[in-house]
Design a protein around this motif. Structure first.
Motif, PDB file in Angstrom:
ATOM      1  N   GLY A  34      31.538  49.096  38.838  1.00  0.00           N
ATOM      2  CA  GLY A  34      32.709  49.240  37.915  1.00  0.00           C
ATOM      3  C   GLY A  34      33.770  48.083  38.424  1.00  0.00           C
ATOM      4  O   GLY A  34      34.232  47.338  37.454  1.00  0.00           O
ATOM      5  N   VAL A  35      34.096  48.107  39.945  1.00  0.00           N
ATOM      6  CA  VAL A  35      34.973  46.853  40.227  1.00  0.00           C
ATOM      7  C   VAL A  35      34.439  45.556  39.847  1.00  0.00           C
ATOM      8  O   VAL A  35      35.004  44.664  39.545  1.00  0.00           O
ATOM      9  CB  VAL A  35      35.393  47.246  41.773  1.00  0.00           C
ATOM     10  N   LEU A  36      33.118  45.409  40.359  1.00  0.00           N
ATOM     11  CA  LEU A  36      32.572  44.063  40.021  1.00  0.00           C
ATOM     12  C   LEU A  36      32.745  43.716  38.729  1.00  0.00           C
ATOM     13  O   LEU A  36      33.054  42.569  38.604  1.00  0.00           O
ATOM     14  CB  LEU A  36      30.884  44.202  40.469  1.00  0.00           C
ATOM     15  N   LEU A  37      32.243  44.688  37.711  1.00  0.00           N
ATOM     16  CA  LEU A  37      32.608  44.212  36.262  1.00  0.00           C
ATOM     17  C   LEU A  37      34.073  43.995  35.864  1.00  0.00           C
ATOM     18  O   LEU A  37      34.007  43.062  35.090  1.00  0.00           O
ATOM     19  CB  LEU A  37      31.927  45.469  35.510  1.00  0.00           C
ATOM     20  N   VAL A  38      35.024  44.712  36.555  1.00  0.00           N
ATOM     21  CA  VAL A  38      36.283  44.561  35.984  1.00  0.00           C
ATOM     22  C   VAL A  38      36.761  43.169  36.637  1.00  0.00           C
ATOM     23  O   VAL A  38      37.442  42.367  35.613  1.00  0.00           O
ATOM     24  CB  VAL A  38      37.193  45.372  36.718  1.00  0.00           C
ATOM     25  N   VAL A  39      36.396  42.752  37.800  1.00  0.00           N
ATOM     26  CA  VAL A  39      36.735  41.540  38.302  1.00  0.00           C
ATOM     27  C   VAL A  39      36.114  40.571  37.542  1.00  0.00           C
ATOM     28  O   VAL A  39      36.586  39.457  37.130  1.00  0.00           O
ATOM     29  CB  VAL A  39      36.302  41.410  39.804  1.00  0.00           C
ATOM     30  N   ALA A  40      34.782  40.662  37.014  1.00  0.00           N
ATOM     31  CA  ALA A  40      34.120  39.570  36.490  1.00  0.00           C
ATOM     32  C   ALA A  40      34.603  39.444  35.283  1.00  0.00           C
ATOM     33  O   ALA A  40      34.780  38.250  34.552  1.00  0.00           O
ATOM     34  CB  ALA A  40      32.488  39.888  36.571  1.00  0.00           C
ATOM     35  N   SER A  41      34.907  40.417  34.409  1.00  0.00           N
ATOM     36  CA  SER A  41      35.675  40.225  32.999  1.00  0.00           C
ATOM     37  C   SER A  41      36.757  39.798  32.927  1.00  0.00           C
ATOM     38  O   SER A  41      37.275  38.891  32.174  1.00  0.00           O
ATOM     39  CB  SER A  41      35.574  41.851  32.266  1.00  0.00           C
TER      40      SER A  41
ATOM     41  N   VAL B 124      33.600  47.874  29.907  1.00  0.00           N
ATOM     42  CA  VAL B 124      33.508  48.298  31.449  1.00  0.00           C
ATOM     43  C   VAL B 124      33.828  49.613  31.806  1.00  0.00           C
ATOM     44  O   VAL B 124      33.370  50.422  32.489  1.00  0.00           O
ATOM     45  CB  VAL B 124      34.118  47.054  32.251  1.00  0.00           C
ATOM     46  N   VAL B 125      35.130  50.118  31.061  1.00  0.00           N
ATOM     47  CA  VAL B 125      35.633  51.467  31.359  1.00  0.00           C
ATOM     48  C   VAL B 125      34.560  52.504  30.773  1.00  0.00           C
ATOM     49  O   VAL B 125      34.248  53.335  31.747  1.00  0.00           O
ATOM     50  CB  VAL B 125      36.919  51.459  30.497  1.00  0.00           C
ATOM     51  N   GLY B 126      33.980  52.119  29.577  1.00  0.00           N
ATOM     52  CA  GLY B 126      32.709  53.179  29.106  1.00  0.00           C
ATOM     53  C   GLY B 126      31.868  53.190  30.148  1.00  0.00           C
ATOM     54  O   GLY B 126      31.116  54.202  30.246  1.00  0.00           O
TER      55      GLY B 126
END
Lengths: 97, 313
Positions: B67-74, B32-34
């Motif tokens: 990015g936020v969406l993916l961080v929350v999802a992960s 996600v960071v990448g």
């Protein structure tokens, strides 16, 4: 006059770039996360500040110059906060292990 | 080779490197960071291609909101019981093959473009005066291809409906789970208090200047959405109840106003989605204002997810 301003811009931006490079080298070379964070925040804030100072005489209008300064202030606020958050997360992780 | 050629080559190499790193990353969070770094680099690429409007959108959506969406999802995925084995080699190869096929087709389409490539840019520029706008990108979005843009906003509403539809029946109409941890870091609370008012002004400003300079409803709305997310993460505000009438009105305001103005076109301007001569710019800004509201409401709701009982006190 304009030549003097050019030299000023060159020196300030050059110094800013130096801090960015120093911060990046520290990010790659420093041994632990907290020192890396420390180096990165200091270098970034100072580096961006110097680049903005160097760009001020080249901004077309006082409003554009003001926007540059606001930009720097916003980056200051967010990078300082992110450094705090990462630092806090690291401390919690170390307390767990 | 000029300095700019070297810069472009370096950026291209960096984009490819970060993309490869993101695919190869073993941990979900690293990937996600990448991906966020990749989005920010792409924004620089768009600046180099003289497309500042796209760059703003890429930075706000590709780097920020996604990015936020993916961080929350992960994070939520990490809390679920993990399956024993990941996807098998066959599935991975099939996914890689499909991705390579798509990339190859896009590359081929680009490489086989006739020289000079067909362009509607001069045409768009020639009629710019009729819209009263100074930014050709906004003119394309809200005037020349207004129907497409209206449908795009409908898609955003559909996305929210899709997210809500996976909510269990007993939580329907309730609040989605809070975004941040139960006791947020005081530094984050401070940031939310300081940044949100400033971001509000900047978001509205970017929408407003979008008529004549790079910017527009989507970019401005995305910044407002980011501010709403920060405030929710700092627990200064709870995600709204999805049954709230005000919230639902805000969600559909953009496409609804767009549709009403478009349907009024035959009466006031002679055809669907046409604007009366001399009155185009105020109408466009009127529609855009409601679109900003809808986008600012939609994106945080997509990140917050469906109500699952955790949002109730």
């Amino acid at each position: 006059m304009s030549a003097a301003l050019d030299v000023f811009s060159l020196l300030a931006i050059g110094a800013g770039v130096f801090f960015f490079v120093a911060g990046t080298v520290a990010l790659v070379r420093f041994p632990d996360s907290l020192s890396r964070l420390h180096a990165l925040t200091k270098a970034d804030n100072l580096g961006l500040g110097l680049v903005v100072i160097g760009l001020l005489p080249r901004a077309g209008s006082p409003l554009a110059a003001l926007k540059l300064v606001v930009l720097w202030a916003l980056v200051q606020v967010s990078s300082a906060t992110v450094a705090q958050l990462i630092g806090g997360a690291l401390r919690r992780r170390d307390a767990e292990t | 080779m000029t300095v700019f050629d070297a810069l472009d080559l370096a950026i291209a190499a960096l984009v490819l490197g970060v993309a490869a790193w993101t695919i190869a990353a073993r941990e979900m969070f690293s990937a996600v960071v990448g991906y966020v770094a990749y989005g920010l680099l792409l924004a620089i690429v768009w600046v180099r291609l003289y497309a500042p409007d796209v760059a703003l959108t890429e930075a706000a959506i590709g780097g920020g909101v996604t990015g936020v969406l993916l961080v929350v999802a992960s994070k939520r995925l990490g809390r679920l019981p993990q399956p024993e084995a990941g996807p098998g080699l066959g599935l991975k190869l099939a996914a890689a093959g499909l991705a390579a096929l798509v990339a190859g087709l896009i590359a081929a389409a680009l490489l086989y473009l006739p020289d000079p490539a067909p362009s509607l840019a001069p045409e768009a520029d020639r009629h710019l005066a009729q819209t009263g706008l100074g930014n050709a990108v906004t003119a394309v979005l809200i005037a020349y291809r207004s129907f497409d843009t209206m449908l795009e906003k409908v898609v955003l509403v559909l996305a929210v409906v899709g997210v809500w539809s996976v909510a269990p029946d007993r939580f329907w109409g309730g609040r989605p789970a809070p975004l941040g941890p139960a006791s947020p870091d005081p530094a984050l609370v401070f940031l939310a208090r300081v940044l949100a008012p400033v971001g509000l002004v900047i978001g509205v400003q970017i929408f407003w200047v979008g008529a004549d300079e790079p910017g527009g409803a989507f970019q401005g709305g995305a910044i407002l959405a980011a501010m709403a997310m920060i405030v929710m993460m700092a627990r200064l505000m709870r995600p709204p109840r999805i049954g709230s009438r005000r919230l639902r009105l805000a969600l559909i305001a953009g496409p609804a106003v767009f549709l009403v103005v478009g349907l009024a076109g035959p009466l006031i301007a002679g055809s669907f989605f046409a604007y009366p001569a001399g009155f185009a710019k105020p109408l466009i800004l009127f529609i855009e204002a409601f679109m900003v509201l809808s986008i600012a409401a939609t994106l945080p709701l997509l990140v917050a997810g469906p109500p699952n009982g955790e949002g109730e006190p």
